[in-house]
Design an enzyme around this catalytic site. Structure first.
Site, short mmCIF file in Angstrom:
data_model
loop_
_atom_site.label_atom_id
_atom_site.label_comp_id
_atom_site.label_asym_id
_atom_site.label_seq_id
_atom_site.Cartn_x
_atom_site.Cartn_y
_atom_site.Cartn_z
CD GLU A 139 -6.31 2.47 -1.30
OE1 GLU A 139 -5.09 1.85 -1.00
OE2 GLU A 139 -5.90 3.47 -1.01
CG HIS A 163 -1.39 2.78 -3.66
ND1 HIS A 163 -0.36 3.71 -4.00
CD2 HIS A 163 -2.28 3.65 -3.11
CE1 HIS A 163 -1.04 4.49 -4.11
NE2 HIS A 163 -1.54 4.81 -3.67
#
Length: 222
Positions: A27, A30
């Site tokens: 994450e 990202h």
């Protein structure tokens, strides 16, 4: 209780450590790439961080213990901040799975080095075996997450990549039927159908990834 788990009870601590690292890096990747392309959304919501508490999803984390695969909280991305939305969108989506591939490669490299240099002989055998077991699980889970997140179903990264690469008219239709795709995805992963569709993909893809790792590492380590 162990009959309901995808992993033996004795390796659960290894699974927890691996998931914390794998989900957090996924994450964060990202969020970092989105931020670099001009989208401050994740950063403003506290997601541009390596703090695991900002990224773990309770259901997605629980599912990996039961079904063998799962997910973290999706990073919010606002493509309207991107100067080149389609290119940036693809790169943001690819960044997460790629982080898991890098982690798997690093874990494989460490295992190779430990075996090639005979470093484990300097520590008690039970600790050496535990270390090898941890890295084996670390590698396999990260390879699984790499493959799993590239599946072409919403809300996975593979679907977002297809969405960004598609022409505008196709992308509009994909958005229209996205909720049905999510239902199909859940049916595939939480019913016995996963044994015939999802797991074979893992088997073939995992073998291909590990063969690539061995090809890259063998000339270096011997």
């Amino acid at each position: 209780m162990s009959n309901f788990l995808a992993f033996p009870l004795e390796v659960i601590p290894y699974v927890i450590i691996t998931l914390i690292v794998a989900f957090t890096c996924h994450e964060f990747a990202h969020a970092y790439v989105a931020y670099k392309f001009g989208d401050p959304t994740a950063e403003r919501q506290g997601r541009l961080t390596l703090n695991p508490l900002a990224h773990l999803d309770p259901f997605g984390t629980l599912l990996i213990f039961i079904a063998g695969f799962g997910w973290a909280r999706p990073v919010p991305v606002n493509r309207y901040f991107f100067k080149r939305p389609r290119l940036a969108g693809v790169l943001v989506s690819v960044a997460g799975p790629l982080s898991n591939l890098v982690l798997a490669f690093l874990g494989t490299a460490i295992s190779f080095i430990l075996a090639a240099t005979n470093m484990l002989s300097a520590i008690p055998e039970n600790y050496g075996n535990s270390m090898l077991q941890f890295f084996d699980l670390f590698v396999s889970l990260n390879v699984m997450l790499f493959i799993f997140n590239l599946l072409p179903f919403p809300p996975l990264d593979g679907y977002r990549i297809i969405e960004d690469l598609s022409p505008a008219n196709v992308r509009a239709k994909l958005t229209q039927y996205e909720s049905y795709g999510m239902i199909i995805f859940l049916i595939l992963v939480i019913t016995p159908l996963d044994r015939y569709i999802i797991h074979p993909i893992f088997d073939v893809g995992g073998t291909a990834v590990m063969n690539l790792f061995y090809f890259l590492l063998s000339p270096i380590i011997g």
